[in-house]
Design an enzyme around this catalytic site. Structure first.
Site, short mmCIF file in Angstrom:
data_model
loop_
_atom_site.label_atom_id
_atom_site.label_comp_id
_atom_site.label_asym_id
_atom_site.label_seq_id
_atom_site.Cartn_x
_atom_site.Cartn_y
_atom_site.Cartn_z
N ASP A 101 92.48 -81.38 48.28
CA ASP A 101 91.18 -81.21 47.62
C ASP A 101 91.30 -81.89 46.25
O ASP A 101 91.92 -81.35 45.33
CB ASP A 101 90.89 -79.71 47.48
CG ASP A 101 89.66 -79.44 46.61
OD1 ASP A 101 89.11 -80.40 46.02
OD2 ASP A 101 89.27 -78.26 46.51
N CYS B 141 84.54 -69.51 41.52
CA CYS B 141 84.71 -69.75 42.97
C CYS B 141 86.19 -69.70 43.36
O CYS B 141 86.66 -70.50 44.19
CB CYS B 141 84.10 -71.07 43.41
SG CYS B 141 82.35 -71.18 43.09
N LYS C 164 81.24 -84.95 40.13
CA LYS C 164 82.22 -84.62 39.08
C LYS C 164 82.81 -85.88 38.47
O LYS C 164 83.58 -85.82 37.52
CB LYS C 164 83.34 -83.75 39.67
CG LYS C 164 82.86 -82.37 40.13
CD LYS C 164 84.02 -81.47 40.38
CE LYS C 164 83.71 -80.32 41.31
NZ LYS C 164 82.89 -79.26 40.71
N HIS D 62 89.96 -73.27 45.39
CA HIS D 62 88.52 -73.04 45.25
C HIS D 62 88.03 -72.52 46.61
O HIS D 62 88.57 -72.90 47.65
CB HIS D 62 87.87 -74.39 44.92
CG HIS D 62 86.42 -74.32 44.61
ND1 HIS D 62 85.46 -74.24 45.59
CD2 HIS D 62 85.76 -74.36 43.43
CE1 HIS D 62 84.26 -74.22 45.01
NE2 HIS D 62 84.41 -74.29 43.70
N GLN E 256 88.93 -82.16 41.52
CA GLN E 256 89.18 -82.13 40.07
C GLN E 256 90.17 -83.22 39.64
O GLN E 256 90.40 -83.36 38.43
CB GLN E 256 89.71 -80.75 39.64
CG GLN E 256 88.75 -79.59 39.86
CD GLN E 256 87.52 -79.63 38.93
OE1 GLN E 256 87.44 -80.42 37.99
NE2 GLN E 256 86.55 -78.78 39.21
N1 C6P Z 1 84.11 -76.57 41.35
C1 C6P Z 1 83.66 -75.56 39.20
O1 C6P Z 1 82.90 -75.24 38.29
P1 C6P Z 1 81.39 -79.25 45.58
O2 C6P Z 1 80.59 -78.07 45.17
O3 C6P Z 1 81.48 -79.39 47.06
O4 C6P Z 1 81.00 -80.50 44.88
O5 C6P Z 1 82.88 -78.97 45.03
C2 C6P Z 1 83.56 -77.83 45.38
C3 C6P Z 1 84.90 -77.77 44.73
C4 C6P Z 1 86.02 -77.90 45.51
N2 C6P Z 1 87.25 -77.90 44.98
C5 C6P Z 1 87.45 -77.75 43.67
C6 C6P Z 1 88.86 -77.76 43.13
C7 C6P Z 1 86.36 -77.59 42.81
O6 C6P Z 1 86.57 -77.43 41.51
C8 C6P Z 1 85.05 -77.57 43.36
C9 C6P Z 1 83.85 -77.34 42.49
C10 C6P Z 1 83.08 -76.33 40.37
O7 C6P Z 1 84.86 -75.30 39.20
C11 C6P Z 1 81.88 -75.65 40.92
S1 C6P Z 1 82.25 -74.04 41.55
#
Ligand code: C6P
Length: 412
Positions: free
Chosen positions: A204, A368, A230, A127, A207
């Site tokens: 990371d 993203c 999430k 991401h 997910q």
């Molecule tokens: N992915 C998706 O729809 P934040 O925005 O900081 O809470 O998370 C960012 C992020 C980082 N790593 C992974 C693997 C993610 O999936 C995400 C967020 C969302 O896929 C929003 S783009």
């Protein structure tokens, strides 16, 4: 309660948003859980309770409300540490989310540990939140950023990683579960390879933490980042869990109140961890509500959530595969419930808008993950992503709607 049978109808009752109909009469079918999860009433109540019963700043106030707020806020560190098997409550830093957690490492630890000519290894399925901070870090430090290639089935080429690692590799960073492909990466093997070269590992876990049991000690990673929103918690709160010995290499991130020990006119000394990394008034209500969310997930049982979502994901993939002209991206054996796909002759944005009219929420776009999109040969995909409150009936509704969309755009 962890031993109670998994009863999805009962679980759905906990989520007020899932009870509603939208566009007058369409039951809400929420299949955009990888973007953010819905919140159980308990979490919503925790926010209201904080503001209506014990709203006060933490760590500062020597009064009843301040004590209440501080003990509830600090109690969440313990809950998080136990939820993800971190070393201790003090190794848990509260941030705004995964993005801020990764940036914190890229601006503090990296500042001490990464120098010109060093190497940072990420993957081709990151991401942007776990890629752009490392691009910026590489620019700042003169380090070289390399990406582990992604095979066509959506898994990482760990053989290539072996060849990429060197004694200049300082960090290997990887998403635990891809938000596009659903792939669950073999973090244990990546850690084994990285350790062989003395490199640190950042995972990371945005997910993975919401969907499966995650144990930081077992994974033996140095940094683990995730977002509260999430995993049934509020937005604006996240976690960076740090292996304690890495704190030695971490200068402060942001300067301000609470992160200091002594402030002289021209220089300062720092508070102990974790406070050294939490400058200013934190996101008190949301941290407290995150604790409630994690308790809720533990009550349902993370193993049960994982097992139920596995079945649901298999069903989702089966249903999608039965649609002619639909192509799924990612066929890893170890995978979670984010399923991306493309439909012949229908743009992902059009599809998403069409199914939305039937009350179905999916996501469309580059998710993203533009480098991965290029690898997949597309500019955008559609993505359905499940959570433990979804049902097979909802997946049937999605399938029916996609088939209708196909007919509509074919003839339209
Ligand atoms: N992915 C998706 O729809 P934040 O925005 O900081 O809470 O998370 C960012 C992020 C980082 N790593 C992974 C693997 C993610 O999936 C995400 C967020 C969302 O896929 C929003 S783009």
């Amino acid at each position: 309660m962890a031993d109670a049978p998994f009863d999805v109808a009962k679980i759905r009752q906990d989520f007020p948003i899932l009870q509603q109909k939208i566009y007058d009469d369409k039951p809400l079918t929420y299949l955009d859980n990888a973007a953010t999860s819905q919140k159980p009433q308990l979490v919503i109540d925790a926010l209201v309770e904080y503001y209506s019963r014990y709203n006060a700043n933490v760590h500062r106030a020597l009064h009843y409300l301040g004590e209440q707020a501080t003990s509830r806020y600090e109690g969440v560190r313990e809950k998080v540490a136990s939820f993800i098997g971190a070393a201790s409550p003090e190794s848990i830093l509260f941030t705004r989310g995964t993005t801020e957690s990764v940036n914190l490492v890229a601006y503090t630890w990296a500042q001490e540990r990464i120098q010109e000519g060093d190497e940072i290894i990420a993957t081709g399925m990151e991401h942007h939140s776990n890629l752009v901070p490392w691009q910026l870090c590489a620019e700042r430090t003169g380090a070289k950023l390399k990406l582990i290639p992604v095979f066509a089935d959506g898994t990482l080429d760990l053989f290539a990683l072996r060849g990429m690692l060197s004694d200049r590799t300082r960090l290997v960073t990887v998403t635990h579960m891809s938000n596009v492909l659903g792939t669950v990466n073999d973090v244990a093997e990546i850690v084994r390879l990285a350790r062989g070269m003395g490199a640190a590992v950042l995972v990371d876990a945005a997910q993975s933490v919401p969907h499966m049991p995650v144990n930081m000690k077992e994974l033996d990673v140095d940094f683990l980042a995730f977002s509260g929103h999430k995993c049934c918690g509020p937005t604006g709160v996240g976690v960076l869990a740090v292996k304690p010995e890495q704190f030695e290499h971490m200068p402060p991130f942001m300067g301000g109140g609470e992160m200091i020990s002594r402030v002289k006119d021209l220089q300062s000394t720092w508070a102990d961890v974790p406070y050294k990394f939490e400058a200013g008034t934190p996101n008190i209500a949301d941290v407290i509500a995150l604790g409630v969310a994690l308790d809720y997930l533990s009550g349902v049982g993370m193993e049960k959530i994982q097992a139920y979502e596995k079945q649901l994901t298999e069903y989702l993939i089966q249903q999608l595969q039965s649609i002619q002209g639909l192509r799924i991206f990612g066929y890893a054996k170890e995978r979670g419930g984010a399923v991306s796909f493309a439909l012949d002759k229908v743009h992902p944005h059009d599809l998403s808008q069409y199914v939305d009219q039937q009350g179905i929420a999916i996501r469309a776009g580059h998710l993203c993950a533009q480098p991965l999109m290029r690898r997949l040969g597309v500019t955008a995909v559609s993505r359905a992503s499940v959570y433990f409150y979804n049902t097979t009936e909802e997946i049937d509704r999605l399938k029916e709607s996609i088939v209708k969309a196909q007919q509509f755009f074919d003839h339209g």
